[in-house]
Design an enzyme around this catalytic site. Structure first.
Site, mmCIF file in Angstrom:
data_model
loop_
_atom_site.group_PDB
_atom_site.id
_atom_site.type_symbol
_atom_site.label_atom_id
_atom_site.label_comp_id
_atom_site.label_asym_id
_atom_site.label_seq_id
_atom_site.Cartn_x
_atom_site.Cartn_y
_atom_site.Cartn_z
ATOM 1 N N ASP A 186 19.037 -8.660 -7.154
ATOM 2 C CA ASP A 186 18.659 -9.749 -7.295
ATOM 3 C C ASP A 186 17.031 -9.833 -7.583
ATOM 4 O OD1 ASP A 186 18.494 -12.762 -6.945
ATOM 5 O OD2 ASP A 186 18.410 -12.574 -4.777
ATOM 6 N N VAL A 230 26.669 -14.991 -4.135
ATOM 7 C CA VAL A 230 28.191 -14.209 -4.453
ATOM 8 C C VAL A 230 28.694 -13.608 -3.117
ATOM 9 C CG1 VAL A 230 27.756 -14.193 -6.847
ATOM 10 C CG2 VAL A 230 27.103 -12.235 -5.437
ATOM 11 N N ARG A 281 33.348 -9.398 3.436
ATOM 12 C CA ARG A 281 33.178 -7.901 2.482
ATOM 13 C C ARG A 281 34.507 -7.669 2.043
ATOM 14 N NH1 ARG A 281 27.860 -6.475 3.065
ATOM 15 N NH2 ARG A 281 26.955 -6.716 5.292
HETATM 16 P P1 5GP Z 1 16.832 -8.098 -3.950
HETATM 17 O O1 5GP Z 1 16.002 -7.297 -3.245
HETATM 18 O O2 5GP Z 1 17.063 -7.608 -5.052
HETATM 19 O O3 5GP Z 1 16.123 -9.739 -4.043
HETATM 20 O O4 5GP Z 1 18.055 -8.148 -3.083
HETATM 21 C C1 5GP Z 1 19.072 -7.364 -2.777
HETATM 22 C C2 5GP Z 1 19.995 -7.446 -1.515
HETATM 23 O O5 5GP Z 1 19.990 -8.698 -1.264
HETATM 24 C C3 5GP Z 1 21.283 -7.249 -2.178
HETATM 25 O O6 5GP Z 1 21.580 -5.634 -2.067
HETATM 26 C C4 5GP Z 1 22.295 -8.033 -1.340
HETATM 27 O O7 5GP Z 1 22.377 -7.393 0.131
HETATM 28 C C5 5GP Z 1 21.294 -9.270 -1.105
HETATM 29 N N1 5GP Z 1 21.778 -10.181 -2.005
HETATM 30 C C6 5GP Z 1 21.049 -10.832 -3.094
HETATM 31 N N2 5GP Z 1 21.774 -11.499 -3.715
HETATM 32 C C7 5GP Z 1 22.738 -11.994 -3.082
HETATM 33 C C8 5GP Z 1 24.041 -12.831 -3.196
HETATM 34 O O8 5GP Z 1 24.244 -13.376 -4.078
HETATM 35 N N3 5GP Z 1 25.012 -12.303 -2.340
HETATM 36 C C9 5GP Z 1 25.014 -11.721 -1.293
HETATM 37 N N4 5GP Z 1 25.985 -11.550 -0.521
HETATM 38 N N5 5GP Z 1 24.070 -10.756 -0.893
HETATM 39 C C10 5GP Z 1 22.940 -10.851 -1.924
#
Ligand code: 5GP
Length: 186
Positions: A108, A158, A170
Site C-alpha cells: 500500500d 480489499v 482471510r
Molecule cells: P503499507 O505499509 O504498504 O501501507 O501497508 C501494508 C500492510 O497494510 C499490508 O501488508 C496489509 O496488512 C495492510 N493493508 C494495506 N492495504 C490493505 C487493504 O486494502 N486491505 C487489507 N486487508 N489490508 C491492507
C-alpha cells in the site's frame, strides 16, 4: 452476521476470483523459475495476510525453496496503516548469503515493506526481491518497487485470500473489497 452470510454479499464487489489468482500465481512462479534457475530461494511470507498467496507461489515454482515467515505490525486504524512498523516475529532461518523473495499480500504506502527490506538487509542476504499479490501503486509513499506483482488495485480496502478486516475474512477464496457502508454492518 456470520462470515458465511456476508460471503454472498461480497461477491457483488468481487475483484479477482480464485481461478484468476491461481493463474496469475502460476505465471509469476514461471518467471521466478526463469530468474532463479539453479539457485535456492527463501520464500519469506509476511504474516498473516500472505499465507494463501505464498502457498500458490510455493506450489507452482519448481525452484528449490525454503519457506520462512516474518511478522510486522503497522499501527493505525483497521483500514489504514500508520507507517510505524514493529517486527513481531523474526525469521529463524539463516538468511546470510541467501536469495530472499519477500511474499506480500498487498503493498500500500510501502512503509512496511521498506522497513522490512532494511531490517532484512542487516542479515546479509545475497539478494532481496518482492512478490506481492496486490499493489496499490496510487498510495505509494516509500521508495519500494515490487519485482513480481499479481494485480494492481485501486485505492480500495480489499479483503479475502489472506487479507482481513479486523482479523476476519482471510479464508474467502477470492479478493473483494469493502466500502464504508459495508463496514457498519460488520
Ligand atoms: P503499507 O505499509 O504498504 O501501507 O501497508 C501494508 C500492510 O497494510 C499490508 O501488508 C496489509 O496488512 C495492510 N493493508 C494495506 N492495504 C490493505 C487493504 O486494502 N486491505 C487489507 N486487508 N489490508 C491492507
Amino acid at each position: 452476521m456470520s462470515d458465511k452470510t456476508l460471503e454472498s454479499k461480497f461477491l457483488g464487489k468481487l475483484l479477482y476470483n480464485q481461478d484468476q489468482i491461481v493463474n496469475r500465481a502460476k505465471e509469476l512462479a514461471k518467471q521466478i523459475d526463469e530468474d532463479y534457475e539453479g539457485e535456492e530461494v527463501i520464500l519469506l511470507g509476511t504474516l498473516k495476510g500472505s499465507v494463501l498467496w505464498l502457498v500458490d507461489i510455493l506450489k507452482y515454482t519448481t525452484v528449490d525453496t525454503k519457506v520462512e515467515f516474518i511478522s510486522a505490525s503497522s499501527y493505525g486504524s483497521s483500514t489504514t496503516s500508520s507507517g510505524v512498523v514493529k517486527i513481531t516475529y523474526e525469521p529463524t532461518l539463516n538468511l546470510y548469503n541467501k536469495h530472499i523473495i519477500i511474499v506480500e499480500d498487498i503493498v500500500d504506502t510501502g512503509n512496511t515493506l521498506k522497513y522490512l527490506v532494511n531490517k532484512l538487509n542487516e542479515r546479509g542476504p545475497k539478494s532481496i526481491r518482492i512478490c506481492t499479490m496486490l499493489n496499490k501503486q496510487s498510495r505509494r509513499v516509500a521508495d519500494v518497487k515490487p519485482d513480481y506483482i499479481g494485480f494492481e488495485v485501486d485505492d480500495l480496502f480489499v479483503i479475502g485470500y489472506g487479507l482481513d478486516y479486523d482479523q476476519r475474512f482471510r479464508g474467502l477464496p477470492y479478493i473483494s473489497y469493502l466500502e464504508e457502508s459495508d463496514i457498519e454492518y460488520l
